[in-house]
Design an enzyme around this catalytic site. Structure first.
Site, PDB file in Angstrom:
ATOM      1  N   SER A 187       0.486   4.236 -22.603  1.00 50.62           N
ATOM      2  CA  SER A 187      -0.028   3.544 -23.784  1.00 50.62           C
ATOM      3  C   SER A 187       1.140   2.785 -24.399  1.00 50.62           C
ATOM      4  O   SER A 187       2.290   2.949 -23.997  1.00 50.62           O
ATOM      5  CB  SER A 187      -0.646   4.537 -24.782  1.00 50.62           C
ATOM      6  OG  SER A 187       0.308   5.505 -25.177  1.00 50.62           O
TER       7      SER A 187
ATOM      8  N   ASP B 268      -5.011  17.340 -28.986  1.00 47.36           N
ATOM      9  CA  ASP B 268      -4.694  16.059 -28.363  1.00 47.36           C
ATOM     10  C   ASP B 268      -5.848  15.692 -27.429  1.00 47.36           C
ATOM     11  O   ASP B 268      -5.952  16.200 -26.312  1.00 47.36           O
ATOM     12  CB  ASP B 268      -3.373  16.169 -27.596  1.00 47.36           C
ATOM     13  CG  ASP B 268      -2.912  14.845 -27.009  1.00 47.36           C
ATOM     14  OD1 ASP B 268      -3.652  13.848 -27.120  1.00 47.36           O
ATOM     15  OD2 ASP B 268      -1.805  14.807 -26.435  1.00 47.36           O
TER      16      ASP B 268
ATOM     17  N   GLY C 194      -7.584  13.464 -24.900  1.00 46.58           N
ATOM     18  CA  GLY C 194      -7.114  12.472 -23.940  1.00 46.58           C
ATOM     19  C   GLY C 194      -5.615  12.590 -23.798  1.00 46.58           C
ATOM     20  O   GLY C 194      -4.870  11.626 -23.977  1.00 46.58           O
TER      21      GLY C 194
ATOM     22  N   THR D  13      -8.231  16.514 -21.046  1.00 45.70           N
ATOM     23  CA  THR D  13      -8.236  15.321 -20.205  1.00 45.70           C
ATOM     24  C   THR D  13      -9.407  15.401 -19.242  1.00 45.70           C
ATOM     25  O   THR D  13      -9.928  16.494 -18.984  1.00 45.70           O
ATOM     26  CB  THR D  13      -6.921  15.186 -19.414  1.00 45.70           C
ATOM     27  OG1 THR D  13      -6.999  14.038 -18.546  1.00 45.70           O
ATOM     28  CG2 THR D  13      -6.645  16.418 -18.569  1.00 45.70           C
TER      29      THR D  13
ATOM     30  N   CYS E 195      -2.924  -8.356 -18.619  1.00 44.90           N
ATOM     31  CA  CYS E 195      -2.982  -7.637 -19.896  1.00 44.90           C
ATOM     32  C   CYS E 195      -1.809  -8.024 -20.794  1.00 44.90           C
ATOM     33  O   CYS E 195      -1.970  -8.198 -22.003  1.00 44.90           O
ATOM     34  CB  CYS E 195      -3.000  -6.135 -19.653  1.00 44.90           C
ATOM     35  SG  CYS E 195      -4.547  -5.533 -18.933  1.00 44.90           S
TER      36      CYS E 195
END
Length: 383
Positions: free
Chosen positions: A138, A173, A175, A197, A354
């Site tokens: 990220s 948390d 993800g 996850t 991106c």
């Protein structure tokens, strides 16, 4: 430009060439030009394929080796700044895809596991070599940072400070990826972490990373959570939730957060509220994902939360993606026996496209801090 490019003279009577030539000229992009962001065409069917299939045709023709560009990131920056993506005629399949997204829950409990298997389970070898030591997939925070590692550590530290973590708190948390944030928060702030996850590969590595710490990593759908935590964080996961599930998502957050708790949402965001998903990204990178808008988040959260802070540092994702691209190129000799040349072209296209989108400010990166009842006196939020 490379001599492998097909000469322009062969296309003078090609109507597909003429249309695309005039369109990209609005972004000062040339076919077989000499600049790094110009397009080198190797297959004369390229023009028809792009105009007929739009984003999917552009991406797949690159994967097939039909065209080259030395600086894909600059190419996409120019395309998006000029608004060329909105000037191509809409493909019927794109229209039907957007209509289906309004009717079908593409992120149902059954479908939610698809992205884990098709993208995050690509291989820990790939992501270990491409990402920083904390394996943060990220956006990094590049304020006063000169390296990817420092930018990602800055991001982790800022999240912990925004959440005002204290020893013995419980942190959920959602993800959790490969466990980098869970490890950092547990080691540096003494909190007990529950991570979830939908990727088996991520769970395995996260459990190894957090061995010996008060960290539990579960392979679980977020909708099945039933805890009472002091703090909740979700980094780079909301993009996979889908608009039909936004109310449920915030219901789950509210149900699992103590009344005096804090929740931090870290997500890529869209400038406009719609259900459109880039068809190439949907097919090859993040199946059934959808970027939320400001309105999406505000409307879905207002029933349960007070919005304490909204932080946009989307420009930093450009630098993050280009750092990943550099590391991916460097690591490719170690990876090429496990992956195909077409995968290589797909991945560099993805990273550069991106990066160009963030540089053009076509998409954003937000950290939004919520409290259930509003914090008395407000919160001093670090930047």
């Amino acid at each position: 430009m490379s001599s492998l490019c097909v000469e322009d003279l062969r296309f003078q009577d090609n109507v597909w060439y003429q249309i695309l030539h005039e369109l990209i000229a609005e972004a000062d992009i040339e076919i077989n030009g000499s600049r790094s962001f110009d397009i080198c065409v190797k297959n004369h069917n390229f023009f028809k394929r792009v105009l007929q299939d739009r984003s999917l045709g552009l991406g797949e023709s690159y994967m097939d080796g039909w065209w080259e560009c030395d600086r894909l990131d600059i190419l996409f920056q120019r395309i998006l700044r000029a608004g060329l993506d909105s000037k191509l005629p809409h493909h019927l399949k794109d229209t039907l895809r957007a209509a289906a997204a309004r009717l079908i829950n593409f992120q149902s409990r059954k479908r939610a596991w698809i992205v884990g298997k098709e993208h995050y389970d690509l291989g820990n070898d790939l992501f270990t070599l491409m990402l920083d030591p904390y394996m943060q997939y990220s956006c990094g925070y590049w304020n006063h940072a000169t390296t990817l590692e420092q930018a990602q550590q800055n991001k982790l530290e800022m999240i912990c400070q925004k959440l005002q973590l204290q020893p013995h708190m419980t942190l959920l948390d959602i993800g959790c990826g490969w466990g980098g944030l869970a490890q950092y928060a547990s080691k540096n702030y003494g909190v007990k972490v529950h991570g979830v996850t939908i990727s088996a590969e991520q769970q395995m590595l996260a459990q190894q990373r957090c061995e010996g710490l008060e960290v539990t990593i579960l392979l679980q759908d977020y909708r099945d959570l039933d805890l009472q935590c002091d703090r909740i964080v979700s980094v780079g996961m909301f993009e996979h939730v889908g608009p039909k599930n936004y109310p449920t998502y915030f219901d789950v957050i509210h149900r699992n957060l103590k009344p005096d708790g804090l929740f931090l949402l870290h997500t890529i965001g869209a400038n406009k509220t719609d259900m459109n998903v880039d068809p190439w990204i949907d097919k090859y990178i993040f199946p059934k994902g959808c970027l939320p808008s400001v309105r999406h988040i505000a409307e879905a959260s207002e029933l349960h939360f007070v919005m304490e802070d909204w932080h946009n540092f989307g420009a930093d994702y450009d630098r993050t993606l280009m750092a990943w691209y550099s590391r991916f190129i460097t690591a490719w000799p170690q990876l090429q026996e496990q992956y195909t040349e077409r995968f290589f072209r797909m991945f560099i296209y993805y990273l550069n496209a991106c990066a160009g989108a963030f540089r053009a400010r076509n998409i954003q990166l937000w950290q939004v801090l919520f409290s259930p009842q509003g914090v008395a006196g407000g919160i001093s939020v670090p930047r």
